[in-house]
Design an enzyme around this catalytic site. Structure first.
Site, mmCIF file in Angstrom:
data_model
loop_
_atom_site.group_PDB
_atom_site.id
_atom_site.type_symbol
_atom_site.label_atom_id
_atom_site.label_comp_id
_atom_site.label_asym_id
_atom_site.label_seq_id
_atom_site.Cartn_x
_atom_site.Cartn_y
_atom_site.Cartn_z
ATOM 1 N N ASP A 166 -3.518 0.349 9.867
ATOM 2 C CA ASP A 166 -4.431 1.436 10.261
ATOM 3 C C ASP A 166 -5.761 1.240 9.531
ATOM 4 O OD1 ASP A 166 -2.847 3.846 8.026
ATOM 5 O OD2 ASP A 166 -4.089 2.095 7.661
ATOM 6 N N GLU B 8 0.848 -1.199 0.000
ATOM 7 C CA GLU B 8 0.000 0.000 0.000
ATOM 8 C C GLU B 8 0.878 1.242 0.000
ATOM 9 O OE1 GLU B 8 -2.100 0.327 3.627
ATOM 10 O OE2 GLU B 8 -2.828 2.354 3.201
ATOM 11 N N ASP C 32 -7.243 2.632 6.942
ATOM 12 C CA ASP C 32 -7.229 2.457 5.477
ATOM 13 C C ASP C 32 -6.621 1.111 5.119
ATOM 14 O OD1 ASP C 32 -6.613 5.975 4.715
ATOM 15 O OD2 ASP C 32 -8.435 4.817 5.121
ATOM 16 N N ASP D 207 -0.936 -1.124 5.660
ATOM 17 C CA ASP D 207 -0.606 -0.496 6.941
ATOM 18 C C ASP D 207 -1.547 -0.979 8.031
ATOM 19 O OD1 ASP D 207 0.379 2.715 5.521
ATOM 20 O OD2 ASP D 207 1.434 0.808 5.822
#
Ligand code: 28F
Length: 691
Positions: A543, A468, A545, A541
Site C-alpha cells: 500500500d 513493516e 505507506d 505492505d
C-alpha cells in the site's frame, strides 16, 4: 557421454536479426520491463540524435491504445536513397542490419546517445510489426514483420513486406515516424510504464536544450478496484484509469532549468545556477581520439546533501566514473584557490576536502564523446580515464571565466563560505563523528530488543527480514525458520535520509537497530564482508505507506550501505496481492496478470481475497507465499533501482504529502518502486540445506 566435437558447421550462423531474437538479453539486457523500454529508447535516441545535431526540434512519443508505441521527429528524415554497398535503401539498412545507422563513423554524428544502444534494428527484430514513414518532400513508407515460419521452423525477424515505397504523396513535413508493436512472444510484459517514460523524456528535454518532447498516452488502462458485492464477498471490478492528458517538455534553459528543477524543494544559495560548456580534443597516448563535449550547471543550496546527476551521451551514469571525479577535483581546486585568495581560508586553515564542497551541491554534469567504456554493475559508470583530466580542465576554466562576470563575486563568496562552514562543522564534529562511527560498530551498540535473531551463524545462509509493523512482525516471527531467518519489525517509518546527514541518520532508533542487526558498520565504515546476512529482505505492505517505507529503506541502503546493494544482498519480498479460491483450491496471485490466470484456473464460483497488508496473513500463509525460499518471489535490488528510489523520493514523491499521494495513487501495483524492478523467482530446490 562422448565429448561432442564442435566444428564450424555446428555453429548455427544466425544471420541478421535472428541472433537478437534467439538471445534478446544480449542486446537489451532482459526481456522484462526494462528490456521492453530499451526498444523504445533505441528509437527515441535516434530522434534525439537528430535533434542534438541541430536538425530537429520536436519529438513526439505516443503510447497507442493497441499497445504499440510511436516516435516522430521533424529532422531530415532517414536516407531513402539506395546504399550502393548494401544494395538497399538507407531506411531498410537501418532497420535490418545490426549496428547499421552509420553512427559508428563519427563524421555523420558528432555525438550520439545511440552509441550506448544497439540500434533501431533491435527494436524491429523484437516487434511483431514496425512501420516507418519518412517525410522528404514526399511520403516514403516501409513495413516490417516478425513471425515464426512453421514450414521452415525458424523465426523470421524484422522482414520487410516490400522495399521502401515512395508513395508520391506530397508533404510539407520533414522527418521520420516510427510505430512498432512490442512482441508479446518476447517480452514478459508489453505494458508501457507511463511514469518511467515520463521521467526519461523529461530528463532528455533537460539534457537537450530547447528540444520539445511531447508524450501522449492513448491507452485506457484497467486497474482492479475491489467492491463489496451484495453477498458481502469482495469482488474485483475492472475500473478504467482515465487516459493521461498529453504533456510537453521543453527547457530553453537546458541544464540551468534542470538544476532549478532539482532545487525546487530546496533553498538555493544564489539566484541563478552557474553554467559552462566546452568542446575539447581527446588525446589517448598522444594520438587524436575525437572530441568531448562537456557541460555543467551548478547551484549550492542551504541543504547538507549533494545531488549530482551525471550523464554520458544522455545516459545517466548512476555509478559515477571518471567524469565525476574530474568534476569534483576541478570544483574543489577552484573553491580552495578562491577561498585562499579572498581571505575565507586563512594561512593557518587546512584546505577544504571534497566533502566540504559537496555539501549542499546541486549539479548536473553531461559529457558527450565516442568510444565510451560503460562499466559497473549496471553499466552506468564511465570507464574512460581520459575524461577525468578534460572535465577537470573544463571546470577550472569554466569557473575562472564565470568568477569575473558581474554579480558572480557574491555567488563565489557564498560558495566559499558554505565550504568553510562545512569544513568547520566537520572538524568540530570529528569527535562526535568518531562516536557515531563507534556507535555504528554493532558490538558497542546493544541490540535493541526488537530484533528476533536467527540461531545460525553462517552469513552465507542467513536472511534478515525487515518487516513493516508489529502485527506482521509477530506473524513473521511465528512463520520463520529460526535457524537462518531473523526478523526485524519496524515501528512506523524510518527516517527519510535523503535530506539528512550521517549523524542525523544515526540518531534514528529504527536505523540504529538496522545497522546493529546487519553488523557491518555504516557509511564510511561499512564493510560488506562483515554483513551477518547474505540476504536483507524488505517486507512492506502493498500500500502507499509500504511503498514509501520501501523507498526510504532503499534510499538508506543506497546512501549508507551501497556495497550491500552492489553485492546483490538487498531484496524486496513480494507478498501476493490476491488469493483466488473455492472449497479446496487456493491460488496466490502476485500481480494483476497472475490474478487473471488464477481466476481462469480456479474456474467459476471462485472468490478473491485482496491482501492489503502482511498482517492479514496467517503465519502459514506468510511462510508459503513470502518467506519459504522454495516458493517465495524475491526481487533483487540493483544499484539502479536503489538510485531510482531516491529519484522517486526526489523527483516524483517529494516530501510534500500531496505529491506523494498523487504519485502513489497512480502506481497501483505496489510491487514496483519505479515500475522497473524485475522479479527474481527463487525456486530453490536445495530447500533441505536449510532444514
Ligand atoms: C523516430 C525515430 O530515427 N530519426 C532519424 C535520421 C536522419 C539521418 C540519418 C536518421 C547517418 C548516416 C547513418 C539524414 N540526412 N527518428 C529517427 N533521422 N538517420 S535516424 O542518417 C543515417 C545515419 O548513416 C540523415 C543526412 N544525414 C543523416
Amino acid at each position: 557421454m562422448s565429448e561432442k566435437s564442435y566444428n564450424a558447421n555446428d555453429l548455427k550462423i544466425l544471420e541478421g536479426l535472428e541472433a537478437v531474437r534467439v538471445r534478446p538479453g544480449m542486446y537489451i539486457g532482459s526481456t522484462g520491463i526494462k528490456g521492453l523500454h530499451h526498444i523504445l529508447w533505441e528509437i527515441v535516441d535516434n530522434a534525439i540524435d537528430e535533434a542534438a545535431n541541430g536538425y530537429a526540434d520536436t519529438i513526439s512519443v505516443t503510447l497507442h491504445a493497441d499497445g504499440s508505441a510511436s516516435v516522430e521527429d521533424n529532422g531530415r528524415g532517414m536516407p531513402t536513397d539506395i546504399n550502393t554497398k548494401a544494395h538497399m535503401s538507407g531506411v531498410e539498412l537501418i532497420f535490418t542490419k545490426l549496428h547499421a545507422g552509420g553512427k559508428f563513423d563519427s563524421e555523420n554524428y558528432a555525438f550520439s546517445g545511440g552509441l550506448h544502444g544497439v540500434g533501431a534494428s533491435v527494436t524491429n527484430a523484437l516487434s511483431s510489426w514496425l512501420n516507418v514513414e519518412v517525410y522528404r518532400k514526399t511520403v516514403f513508407k516501409m513495413s516490417f514483420k516478425s513471425y515464426y515460419d512453421k514450414e521452415r521452423k525458424k523465426w523470421m525477424c524484422g522482414i520487410p513486406s516490400a522495399p521502401l515505397e515512395d508513395t508520391g504523396e506530397k508533404t510539407a513535413k520533414r522527418g521520420t515516424y516510427v510505430r512498432f508493436m512490442p512482441d508479446g512472444e518476447v517480452f514478459e510484459t508489453t505494458e508501457w510504464n507511463y511514469d518511467a517514460i515520463y521521467k526519461r523524456l523529461k530528463e532528455l528535454a533537460f539534457l537537450n536544450k530547447g528540444v520539445r518532447i511531447d508524450l501522449a498516452d492513448e491507452r485506457t488502462l484497467y486497474r482492479e478496484e475491489e467492491v463489496t458485492a451484495e453477498d458481502g464477498d469482495i469482488v474485483l471490478k475492472k475500473v478504467a484509469r482515465p487516459a493521461k492528458e498529453p504533456v510537453s517538455f521543453k527547457f530553453d534553459g537546458g541544464l540551468i532549468d534542470f538544476v532549478k528543477y532539482l532545487n525546487e524543494d530546496k533553498t538555493p544559495l544564489y539566484s541563478s545556477p552557474l553554467y559552462y560548456s566546452a568542446v575539447k580534443d581527446i588525446k589517448v597516448k598522444g594520438a587524436d581520439a575525437g572530441k568531448i563535449k562537456i557541460e555543467f550547471a551548478v547551484c549550492h543550496t542551504k541543504d547538507d546533501e549533494e545531488s549530482l546527476y551525471s550523464f554520458v551521451n544522455n545516459i545517466c551514469t548512476v555509478e559515477g566514473g571518471y567524469h565525476e571525479t574530474g568534476f569534483h577535483n576541478g570544483l574543489l581546486k577552484f573553491v580552495n584557490d578562491y577561498a585562499r585568495a579572498n581571505g575565507v581560508l586563512k594561512a593557518k586553515d587546512a584546505p577544504f576536502i571534497a566533502d566540504d564542497i559537496k555539501e549542499g551541491l546541486t549539479a548536473v554534469l553531461t559529457v558527450k564523446m565516442n568510444n565510451v567504456e560503460f562499466e559497473g554493475q549496471t553499466k552506468t559508470k564511465l570507464g574512460n580515464p581520459e575524461a577525468k583530466a578534460l572535465v577537470e580542465q573544463a571546470v577550472a576554466e569554466g569557473l575562472a571565466s564565470l568568477v569575473g562576470v558581474r554579480g558572480n563575486k557574491a555567488v563565489f563568496d557564498e560558495m566559499a563560505k558554505k565550504a568553510k562552514f562545512a569544513a568547520d562543522d566537520r572538524i568540530k564534529h570529528r569527535a562526535e563523528r568518531d562516536i557515531a562511527k563507534a556507535a555504528s560498530d554493532s558490538d558497542q551498540l546493544n541490540l535493541i530488543g526488537k530484533l528476533a535473531a536467527c540461531t545460525g551463524k553462517n552469513p552465507e545462509l542467513n536472511e534478515l527480514f525487515i518487516v513493516e509493523g508489529d502485527s506482521a512482525g509477530g506473524t513473521a516471527k511465528q512463520a520463520r525458520v529460526r535457524q537462518y531467518q531473523s526478523i526485524l519489525p519496524l515501528r512506523g517509518k524510518p527516517l527519510n535520509v535523503q535530506k539528512k546527514n550521517a549523524l542525523q541518520a544515526l540518531q534514528n532508533e529504527e536505523l540504529k537497530t538496522l545497522i546493529s542487526a546487519i553488523g557491518a558498520g555504516f557509511n564510511n565504515s561499512f564493510d560488506v564482508e562483515k554483513s551477518r546476512y547474505k540476504k536483507v529482505i524488505i517486507l512492506s505492505d502493498a500500500d502507499q505507506d509500504g511503498l514509501h517505507i520501501r523507498c526510504i529503506l532503499l534510499t538508506f541502503f543506497f546512501k549508507y550501505m551501497r556495497d550491500l546493494v552492489k553485492a546483490g544482498c538487498v531484496y524486496i519480498g513480494m507478498p501476493p496481492l490476491y488469493k483466488v479460491y473455492k472449497k479446496d483450491v487456493e491460488i496466490y496471485a502476485y500481480d494483476d496478470k497472475e490474478l487473471d490466470e488464477a481466476i481462469k484456473k480456479v474456474g467459476k464460483g471462485y472468490s478473491i481475497q485482496r491482501y492489503k497488508g502482511l498482517g492479514e496473513m496467517s503465519a502459514e500463509q506468510l511462510w508459503n507465499t513470502t518467506m519459504n525460499p522454495a516458493t517465495r518471489n524475491l526481487v533483487q535490488v540493483t544499484i539502479e533501482d536503489a538510485s531510482a528510489a531516491t529519484r522517486v523520493i526526489d523527483m516524483l514523491m517529494g516530501d510534500k504529502v500531496e505529491g506523494r499521494k498523487q504519485f502513489l495513487a497512480e502506481n497501483a501495483n505496489f510491487n514496483k518502486v519505479d515500475g522497473f524492478i524485475e522479479r527474481v523467482n527463487f525456486k530453490r530446490d536445495e530447500g533441505e540445506a536449510y532444514n
